[in-house]
Design a protein around this motif. Structure first.
Motif, mmCIF file in Angstrom:
data_model
loop_
_atom_site.group_PDB
_atom_site.id
_atom_site.type_symbol
_atom_site.label_atom_id
_atom_site.label_comp_id
_atom_site.label_asym_id
_atom_site.label_seq_id
_atom_site.Cartn_x
_atom_site.Cartn_y
_atom_site.Cartn_z
ATOM 1 N N ARG A 1 17.009 73.522 39.566
ATOM 2 C CA ARG A 1 16.586 74.920 39.715
ATOM 3 C C ARG A 1 16.535 75.606 38.356
ATOM 4 O O ARG A 1 17.375 75.358 37.481
ATOM 5 C CB ARG A 1 17.559 75.682 40.619
ATOM 6 N N THR A 2 15.590 76.516 38.219
ATOM 7 C CA THR A 2 15.410 77.189 36.931
ATOM 8 C C THR A 2 16.176 78.504 36.831
ATOM 9 O O THR A 2 16.392 79.007 35.737
ATOM 10 C CB THR A 2 13.916 77.467 36.681
ATOM 11 N N ARG A 3 16.608 79.089 37.977
ATOM 12 C CA ARG A 3 17.336 80.360 37.920
ATOM 13 C C ARG A 3 18.624 80.283 38.740
ATOM 14 O O ARG A 3 18.895 81.125 39.586
ATOM 15 C CB ARG A 3 16.472 81.506 38.445
ATOM 16 N N PRO A 4 19.444 79.281 38.501
ATOM 17 C CA PRO A 4 20.635 79.118 39.350
ATOM 18 C C PRO A 4 21.720 80.154 39.117
ATOM 19 O O PRO A 4 22.604 80.319 39.947
ATOM 20 C CB PRO A 4 21.131 77.715 38.975
ATOM 21 N N ALA B 1 22.791 73.818 33.839
ATOM 22 C CA ALA B 1 22.010 74.319 34.972
ATOM 23 C C ALA B 1 22.462 73.668 36.276
ATOM 24 O O ALA B 1 22.550 74.323 37.321
ATOM 25 C CB ALA B 1 20.523 74.057 34.739
ATOM 26 N N ALA B 2 22.779 72.378 36.222
ATOM 27 C CA ALA B 2 23.255 71.679 37.416
ATOM 28 C C ALA B 2 24.585 72.249 37.897
ATOM 29 O O ALA B 2 24.817 72.387 39.106
ATOM 30 C CB ALA B 2 23.399 70.186 37.118
ATOM 31 N N VAL B 3 25.462 72.578 36.960
ATOM 32 C CA VAL B 3 26.749 73.182 37.328
ATOM 33 C C VAL B 3 26.529 74.503 38.055
ATOM 34 O O VAL B 3 27.191 74.801 39.061
ATOM 35 C CB VAL B 3 27.635 73.372 36.080
ATOM 36 N N GLU B 4 25.594 75.320 37.575
ATOM 37 C CA GLU B 4 25.315 76.596 38.248
ATOM 38 C C GLU B 4 24.823 76.365 39.672
ATOM 39 O O GLU B 4 25.198 77.096 40.592
ATOM 40 C CB GLU B 4 24.284 77.394 37.459
ATOM 41 N N GLU B 5 23.988 75.361 39.857
ATOM 42 C CA GLU B 5 23.494 75.070 41.195
ATOM 43 C C GLU B 5 24.621 74.594 42.109
ATOM 44 O O GLU B 5 24.703 74.979 43.285
ATOM 45 C CB GLU B 5 22.381 74.025 41.132
ATOM 46 N N ASP C 1 20.011 60.804 43.288
ATOM 47 C CA ASP C 1 18.987 61.251 42.348
ATOM 48 C C ASP C 1 19.453 62.448 41.540
ATOM 49 O O ASP C 1 19.157 62.570 40.337
ATOM 50 C CB ASP C 1 17.695 61.586 43.093
ATOM 51 N N GLN C 2 20.222 63.331 42.175
ATOM 52 C CA GLN C 2 20.719 64.499 41.471
ATOM 53 C C GLN C 2 21.947 64.151 40.625
ATOM 54 O O GLN C 2 22.164 64.734 39.562
ATOM 55 C CB GLN C 2 21.028 65.613 42.465
ATOM 56 N N LEU C 3 22.716 63.182 41.089
ATOM 57 C CA LEU C 3 23.826 62.670 40.275
ATOM 58 C C LEU C 3 23.294 62.147 38.942
ATOM 59 O O LEU C 3 23.907 62.370 37.888
ATOM 60 C CB LEU C 3 24.557 61.571 41.041
#
Length: 406
Positions: A339-342, A278-282, A263-265
Motif C-alpha cells: 500500500r502507498t498510504r498505509p 511501509a509494510a510495517v504500517e500496513e 508473497d507478502q513475507l
C-alpha cells in the motif's frame, strides 16, 4: 425500500470469528457501514457511544469537547480492574490540556524519530542475538517467548534503565494489571507493587545516575522538585508497560500473518528499508492490536450522524474499525504490504494523545521482521491459525504462544 439498519450491539465484545482471528469482532465490524454511531453496553451496565468510522474518529480525537480525563464519573473503563486502579495509575495519558502537554513534554525529546534512530544498531544486535539463540536451541520454538516478547523487553529495559534480570517480576505484575478479568483487589495490589519497585529504582538513579531515561527523569525532575517520587514511578510504569505489550503482540501476530501470506513475507524479507517501513504500517493497520478503542467523555453536546452525543456521555473511538473503513482504505479487509498510504491508520491514535512511543515501536518492528525471515527462510507455523490461543481479555490483542519450526 432501503434496507433497515440492524440494531446496535447489546454489549461491547472482543469475540472474534474463529476462522478470522485477524479481523475485528463481526458484531462490531458491520457498524462501519451500517451504524457509524451506535450505543454499546459495557461490562458494568453503563452505555457508551461507539464511533466506527475513520473520519469521525479523527475529528473527535482532535476535538476539545472530548475529554481523556478518566476521573469523569461516566468514563468508560474497560473493566472493574481498570476502574479500581485508575486513580493509582493516573498519568498524562489521562489528562486534558494544559496538564497533558506539560507532563508529556518531559518525555517527547526522548522519543523523537531522530533520537531513536541512534538506537537502531543496538536493536539490531539484540535481535541478532535472540535469533542466534533460537538457532542454537533448534526447532520447534515458541516464537512469543523466544523472540516476540524478548525483543521489546530488552529494548525498553535498556532505554529506561530497568534491570532486565527483574523482568519476571514486572511482567507478571503488569499481566495482572492489564487483564480485564483480574479481580480489582489483585489488580490494585499488582499496580502498587510495580509503583513501589519503580519508585525505589528512580531514587537509586537519583543517587547514582546512568545514561538512561529514568536517570534523566530523576535528575531533571525529581531532584529539582518539579515532580515527586510517586509521579515518577507512575510515569516509569506507563513507559515500561507500553514498551512491552503492544510490540510483543505486533511481532508475534505480524510474523504469523506473514507466514500465511508468503508473497507478502517476501516483500518484508527482501525489501529495502523504505519497503519494510511501509509494510510495517500496513501490518499495524491490518492487525490493530490496540483493540479496546480510545476511551473518552464528551464535555459538550456534539451532533453526529443525526444524533447527539450529550455532555457527560461516554465515547469509544474504535480504532480497529477505523482501520477497516473503506472510506479511508481501499479494500480494507485485505492485507497488502505494498500500500502507498498505509500511515492513515489509527493504531497509535490521533491528535494530542497520539502514542508517545510510536517511533520506537516502528523501529523495533522494522528491524525484527526482516531479520527473523532472513535468518529462518523456512520458518512456518506448526498449527493452523484458527487453533492458536489468541488473547482477547487484555488491553492489547495478541497470541499466547506461536509454535514454529524451520
Amino acid at each position: 425500500m432501503p434496507k433497515p439498519l440492524p440494531p446496535p450491539p447489546s454489549a461491547w465484545t472482543t469475540r472474534r470469528a474463529p476462522d478470522r482471528p485477524f479481523d475485528p469482532p463481526p458484531e462490531r465490524a458491520r457498524l462501519v457501514e451500517d451504524a457509524p454511531l451506535s450505543r454499546v453496553t459495557l461490562w458494568n451496565g453503563a452505555t457508551a457511544w461507539l464511533v466506527a468510522r475513520h473520519a469521525d474518529q479523527v475529528a473527535l480525537l482532535r476535538d476539545k469537547r472530548i475529554s481523556a480525563d478518566d476521573r469523569h464519573a461516566s468514563y468508560p473503563a474497560v473493566s472493574a480492574a481498570e476502574d479500581a486502579t485508575r486513580d493509582h495509575n493516573r498519568t498524562f495519558i489521562s489528562m486534558d490540556e494544559p496538564d497533558h502537554t506539560v507532563k508529556r513534554r518531559k518525555f517527547t525529546g526522548e522519543f523523537t524519530a531522530g533520537r531513536l534512530a541512534a538506537m537502531r544498531p543496538r536493536i539490531e544486535r539484540i535481535v541478532d542475538g535472540l535469533l542466534e539463540a533460537m538457532a542454537e536451541a533448534g526447532p520447534p520454538v515458541d516464537l512469543v517467548e523466544a523472540f516476540a516478547m524478548a525483543v521489546p523487553v530488552r529494548v525498553i529495559c535498556e532505554l529506561l534503565g530497568v534491570p532486565y534480570a527483574d523482568r519476571e517480576f514486572f511482567q507478571e505484575a503488569n499481566a495482572v494489571v492489564v487483564d480485564t478479568r483480574s479481580a480489582p483487589r489483585d489488580a490494585l495490589a499488582a499496580s502498587q507493587a510495580l509503583t513501589e519497585y519503580l519508585g525505589d529504582l528512580v531514587e537509586r538513579k537519583l543517587r547514582a545516575p546512568e545514561d538512561d531515561l529514568l536517570s534523566r527523569l530523576a535528575v531533571d525532575h525529581l531532584a529539582t522538585r518539579r515532580t515527586n517520587r510517586e509521579e515518577c514511578a507512575r510515569e516509569a510504569r506507563l513507559l515500561l508497560a507500553a514498551g512491552q505489550e503492544t510490540t510483543t503482540s505486533m511481532i508475534a501476530l505480524g510474523a504469523c500473518v506473514l507466514m500465511l501470506h508468503p508473497d507478502q513475507l517476501a516483500v518484508v524479507r527482501d525489501g529495502d528499508r523504505e519497503r519494510v517501513a511501509a509494510a510495517v504500517e500496513e501490518l499495524l493497520r491490518y492487525l490493530s492490536v490496540t483493540h479496546l478503542g480510545r476511551r473518552r467523555v464528551a464535555l459538550a453536546d456534539i451532533a453526529l450522524h443525526g444524533q447527539v452525543i450529550k455532555a457527560g456521555d461516554a465515547v469509544i473511538c474504535a480504532n480497529d474499525l477505523a482501520n477497516r473503513d473503506p472510506e479511508a482504505h481501499e479494500d480494507p479487509n485485505r492485507l497488502d504490504v505494498r500500500r502507498t498510504r498505509p500511515r492513515r491508520h489509527l493504531t497509535f491514535g490521533h491528535g494530542p494523545h497520539q502514542c508517545l512511543g510510536q517511533h520506537l515501536a516502528r523501529l523495533e518492528l522494522q528491524v525484527a521482521y526482516p531479520a527473523l525471515f532472513r535468518r529462518f527462510p523456512e520458518l512456518r507455523l506448526l498449527r493452523p491459525a484458527s487453533e492458536l490461543p489468541f488473547i482477547t481479555e487484555k488491553f492489547v490483542y495478541g497470541v499466547r504462544e506461536l509454535p514454529v519450526t524451520w
